[in-house]
Design a protein around this motif. Structure first.
Motif, PDB file in Angstrom:
ATOM      1  N   SER A 223       0.802  -1.231   0.000  1.00  0.00           N
ATOM      2  CA  SER A 223       0.000   0.000   0.000  1.00  0.00           C
ATOM      3  C   SER A 223       0.834   1.280   0.000  1.00  0.00           C
ATOM      4  N   GLY A 224       2.091   1.218   0.462  1.00  0.00           N
ATOM      5  CA  GLY A 224       2.907   2.436   0.520  1.00  0.00           C
ATOM      6  C   GLY A 224       3.113   3.089  -0.843  1.00  0.00           C
ATOM      7  N   GLU A 225       3.192   2.288  -1.877  1.00  0.00           N
ATOM      8  CA  GLU A 225       3.456   2.796  -3.230  1.00  0.00           C
ATOM      9  C   GLU A 225       2.298   3.665  -3.733  1.00  0.00           C
ATOM     10  N   MET A 226       1.084   3.369  -3.264  1.00  0.00           N
ATOM     11  CA  MET A 226      -0.104   4.123  -3.723  1.00  0.00           C
ATOM     12  C   MET A 226       0.011   5.593  -3.315  1.00  0.00           C
ATOM     13  N   VAL A 227       0.454   5.792  -2.082  1.00  0.00           N
ATOM     14  CA  VAL A 227       0.565   7.164  -1.573  1.00  0.00           C
ATOM     15  C   VAL A 227       1.576   7.944  -2.415  1.00  0.00           C
ATOM     16  N   THR A 228       2.728   7.333  -2.670  1.00  0.00           N
ATOM     17  CA  THR A 228       3.757   8.046  -3.441  1.00  0.00           C
ATOM     18  C   THR A 228       3.273   8.373  -4.850  1.00  0.00           C
ATOM     19  N   ALA A 229       2.624   7.386  -5.502  1.00  0.00           N
ATOM     20  CA  ALA A 229       2.182   7.618  -6.887  1.00  0.00           C
ATOM     21  C   ALA A 229       1.178   8.771  -6.931  1.00  0.00           C
ATOM     22  N   GLY A 230       0.253   8.776  -5.976  1.00  0.00           N
ATOM     23  CA  GLY A 230      -0.741   9.857  -5.934  1.00  0.00           C
ATOM     24  C   GLY A 230      -0.074  11.200  -5.689  1.00  0.00           C
ATOM     25  N   LEU A 231       0.845  11.236  -4.725  1.00  0.00           N
ATOM     26  CA  LEU A 231       1.508  12.513  -4.395  1.00  0.00           C
ATOM     27  C   LEU A 231       2.330  13.036  -5.577  1.00  0.00           C
ATOM     28  N   LEU A 232       3.043  12.126  -6.255  1.00  0.00           N
ATOM     29  CA  LEU A 232       3.859  12.580  -7.395  1.00  0.00           C
ATOM     30  C   LEU A 232       2.961  13.105  -8.505  1.00  0.00           C
ATOM     31  N   SER A 233       1.815  12.454  -8.694  1.00  0.00           N
ATOM     32  CA  SER A 233       0.886  12.904  -9.724  1.00  0.00           C
ATOM     33  C   SER A 233       0.369  14.304  -9.387  1.00  0.00           C
TER      34      SER A 233
ATOM     35  N   ALA B  56      -0.483  14.283 -15.436  1.00  0.00           N
ATOM     36  CA  ALA B  56       0.008  12.990 -14.945  1.00  0.00           C
ATOM     37  C   ALA B  56      -1.154  12.228 -14.347  1.00  0.00           C
ATOM     38  N   ARG B  57      -1.041  10.898 -14.308  1.00  0.00           N
ATOM     39  CA  ARG B  57      -2.043  10.120 -13.569  1.00  0.00           C
ATOM     40  C   ARG B  57      -1.414   8.875 -12.948  1.00  0.00           C
TER      41      ARG B  57
ATOM     42  N   ASN C  17       0.385   9.086 -25.612  1.00  0.00           N
ATOM     43  CA  ASN C  17      -0.114   9.750 -26.828  1.00  0.00           C
ATOM     44  C   ASN C  17      -0.869  11.038 -26.509  1.00  0.00           C
ATOM     45  N   ASN C  18      -1.387  11.109 -25.270  1.00  0.00           N
ATOM     46  CA  ASN C  18      -2.146  12.300 -24.880  1.00  0.00           C
ATOM     47  C   ASN C  18      -1.316  13.252 -24.016  1.00  0.00           C
ATOM     48  N   GLY C  19      -0.011  13.043 -23.996  1.00  0.00           N
ATOM     49  CA  GLY C  19       0.883  13.946 -23.251  1.00  0.00           C
ATOM     50  C   GLY C  19       0.790  13.803 -21.738  1.00  0.00           C
ATOM     51  N   ILE C  20       0.285  12.657 -21.289  1.00  0.00           N
ATOM     52  CA  ILE C  20       0.124  12.425 -19.838  1.00  0.00           C
ATOM     53  C   ILE C  20       1.275  11.550 -19.332  1.00  0.00           C
ATOM     54  N   VAL C  21       1.800  11.866 -18.151  1.00  0.00           N
ATOM     55  CA  VAL C  21       2.854  11.010 -17.561  1.00  0.00           C
ATOM     56  C   VAL C  21       2.169   9.944 -16.701  1.00  0.00           C
ATOM     57  N   PRO C  22       2.258   8.668 -17.104  1.00  0.00           N
ATOM     58  CA  PRO C  22       1.720   7.628 -16.228  1.00  0.00           C
ATOM     59  C   PRO C  22       2.663   7.424 -15.042  1.00  0.00           C
ATOM     60  N   ILE C  23       2.103   7.365 -13.853  1.00  0.00           N
ATOM     61  CA  ILE C  23       2.938   7.126 -12.658  1.00  0.00           C
ATOM     62  C   ILE C  23       2.477   5.813 -12.047  1.00  0.00           C
ATOM     63  N   ILE C  24       3.347   4.832 -12.129  1.00  0.00           N
ATOM     64  CA  ILE C  24       2.948   3.463 -11.787  1.00  0.00           C
ATOM     65  C   ILE C  24       3.524   3.055 -10.432  1.00  0.00           C
ATOM     66  N   CYS C  25       2.671   2.472  -9.612  1.00  0.00           N
ATOM     67  CA  CYS C  25       3.141   1.943  -8.324  1.00  0.00           C
ATOM     68  C   CYS C  25       4.090   0.786  -8.606  1.00  0.00           C
ATOM     69  N   GLY C  26       5.308   0.888  -8.107  1.00  0.00           N
ATOM     70  CA  GLY C  26       6.220  -0.237  -8.224  1.00  0.00           C
ATOM     71  C   GLY C  26       5.781  -1.340  -7.284  1.00  0.00           C
ATOM     72  N   PHE C  27       6.373  -2.540  -7.445  1.00  0.00           N
ATOM     73  CA  PHE C  27       6.277  -3.589  -6.422  1.00  0.00           C
ATOM     74  C   PHE C  27       4.950  -4.357  -6.450  1.00  0.00           C
ATOM     75  N   GLN C  28       3.927  -3.808  -7.167  1.00  0.00           N
ATOM     76  CA  GLN C  28       2.591  -4.417  -7.089  1.00  0.00           C
ATOM     77  C   GLN C  28       2.199  -5.137  -8.372  1.00  0.00           C
ATOM     78  N   GLY C  29       1.431  -6.188  -8.221  1.00  0.00           N
ATOM     79  CA  GLY C  29       0.835  -6.837  -9.377  1.00  0.00           C
ATOM     80  C   GLY C  29      -0.527  -7.374  -8.993  1.00  0.00           C
ATOM     81  N   ILE C  30      -1.115  -8.113  -9.925  1.00  0.00           N
ATOM     82  CA  ILE C  30      -2.411  -8.764  -9.642  1.00  0.00           C
ATOM     83  C   ILE C  30      -2.358 -10.170 -10.224  1.00  0.00           C
ATOM     84  N   ASP C  31      -2.937 -11.128  -9.506  1.00  0.00           N
ATOM     85  CA  ASP C  31      -2.885 -12.498 -10.024  1.00  0.00           C
ATOM     86  C   ASP C  31      -4.231 -12.907 -10.627  1.00  0.00           C
TER      87      ASP C  31
END
Ligand code: ADP
Ligand code: ASP
Ligand code: MG
Length: 387
Positions: free
Chosen positions: A71-81, A91-92, A125-139
């Protein structure tokens, strides 16, 4: 326009001030490149969550454990965005499942199986910076997974591969890969280039600067990595398939070893190869029929016991008493020969450093010695091996 993945580790996003600084780095680089950012949790946050989980008896292997510690990565991604949007840069944020980063169900150290890139490409393509949470995946069971400690490095490399980025920048608190951890030995030198297999060996044998799985992925997919600092602009180190001209490249250290003896009833059981598949390196002391004795990083003890106890042919595991203050020093280099091994051993013996166990591979020479002789050994190797 060319595309770069930039990953920012825990210390790079440790405070709001640091996050604003990271936003400035991304904004600057975005002027002439498409940027995809990957972020870690703020420094210390994942450790805190692991402590919480452990105190309620939540451990690796349980999907709830991954849910908590990711869950820690979510906070950082949101804050950086938010920080980037404040600067007028679109950014998103993305949780791993939103990308999606599909993984195995090996909770706590899942493997990436595939990555959906439509969202990322459409943002770029729309000039947006994707900010991705590291460390996480989904099974496949729709559970959140994590990629092992330091796993944001793996996220970054895998995204770089999926979107065919020209390079994967790993920003950290060090300005590159050094001949040995610069926080341990102040005379360590920064390396301009490191060959994939050397870096893999370094990461596997204790250099924390890159996660081992991320280097294995980069090697397999031939993804160029640059390790650089988010604190100072200083070039950094390139990890690639360029063959080095020098022999030795650096030293990795593992403190706090334990010794295990494993008894089994099937002669063809290859415990060393089996553990390597789980990214666990052991130093073999002795193999006799139906018994292997080896040194191991104490941090890996529980996971090793868990893996071995699942094997029907393993009868018993015994932890041996060893001198409490033993370390493993691994000298990494390219295409190491028997004469290099003998040279290193002769350096140790002529300087009265006792070696309890040693082994040689193509890219590394491993020595187990008393921790009190570690600095002396590091110094001798720097002075005599061109480090
Ligand atoms: P991040 O939080 O950015 O992922 P890490 O803490 O995982 O950063 O990795 C950076 C740390 O790796 C450095 O602070 C340094 O102490 C350690 N390190 C270990 N070996 C090396 C090495 N050979 N070169 C550079 N750093 C190293
Ligand atoms: N936050 C995770 C960890 O501390 C992943 C990472 O930092 O790469 O291990
Ligand atoms: Mg790291």
């Amino acid at each position: 326009m060319s595309c770069v993945v930039q990953k920012f580790g825990g210390t790079s996003v440790a405070t709001l001030e640091r996050i604003n600084h990271v936003a400035e780095i991304v904004a600057k680089n975005k002027q002439n490149k498409n940027i995809v950012a990957v972020v870690s949790a703020m420094a210390g946050v994942t450790n805190k969550f692991i402590e919480y989980a452990h105190s309620l008896n939540g451990y690796e292997g349980n999907p709830e454990y991954d849910f908590i510690i990711s869950s820690g990565e979510m906070v950082t991604a949101g804050l950086l965005s938010v920080a980037l949007n404040n600067m007028g840069i679109k950014a998103r944020s993305y949780a791993g499942w939103q990308v999606p980063i599909n993984t195995s169900s090996n909770y706590g150290s899942a493997d990436i199986e595939s990555i959906g890139i439509q969202n990322i490409i459409s943002d770029l393509n729309n000039g947006i910076v994707p900010i991705i949470c590291g460390f996480q995946g989904i099974d496949k069971k729709n559970r959140i997974t994590t990629l092992g400690r330091g796993g944001s490095d793996l996220t970054a490399v895998a995204i770089a591969d999926a979107i065919k980025a020209e390079i994967c920048d790993i920003y950290s608190d060090v300005d590159g890969v050094y001949t040995v951890d610069p926080n341990l030995y102040f005379k360590a030198k920064r390396l301009d280039k490191v060959y994939y297999n050397e870096m893999l060996e370094m990461a596997a044998l204790g250099a924390k600067v890159l996660q081992e799985q991320s280097v294995a992925y980069a090697l397999k997919k031939q993804i160029k990595i640059r390790v650089a600092s988010s604190f100072v602009e200083n070039g950094g180190t390139i990890i690639s398939n360029e063959i080095p001209t020098r022999k030795f490249c650096g030293i990795a250290i593992t403190h706090n070893l334990v010794q295990l003896k494993v008894f089994y009833n099937n002669e063809s059981l290859d415990i060393d190869s089996l553990l390597r598949k789980h990214f666990i390196r052991i130093d073999i002391i002795k193999v006799v029929p139906y018994k292997i004795s080896f040194f191991l990083d104490r941090k890996k003890l529980n996971i090793v016991k868990e893996i071995l106890l699942k094997i029907d042919n393993v009868i018993n595991i015994k932890q041996e008493m060893i001198h409490r203050h033993c370390s493993r020093l691994s000298l990494i280099g390219f295409d190491l020969k028997q004469k290099d091994f003998e040279y290193v051993l002769s350096l140790m013996s002529s300087n009265n450093i006792e070696i309890f166990c040693c082994s040689k591979g193509k890219y590394g020479i491993n020595l187990v010695l008393l921790t009190e002789f570690l600095f002396k050994a590091i110094d001798i190797l720097h002075r005599n091996c061109g480090l």
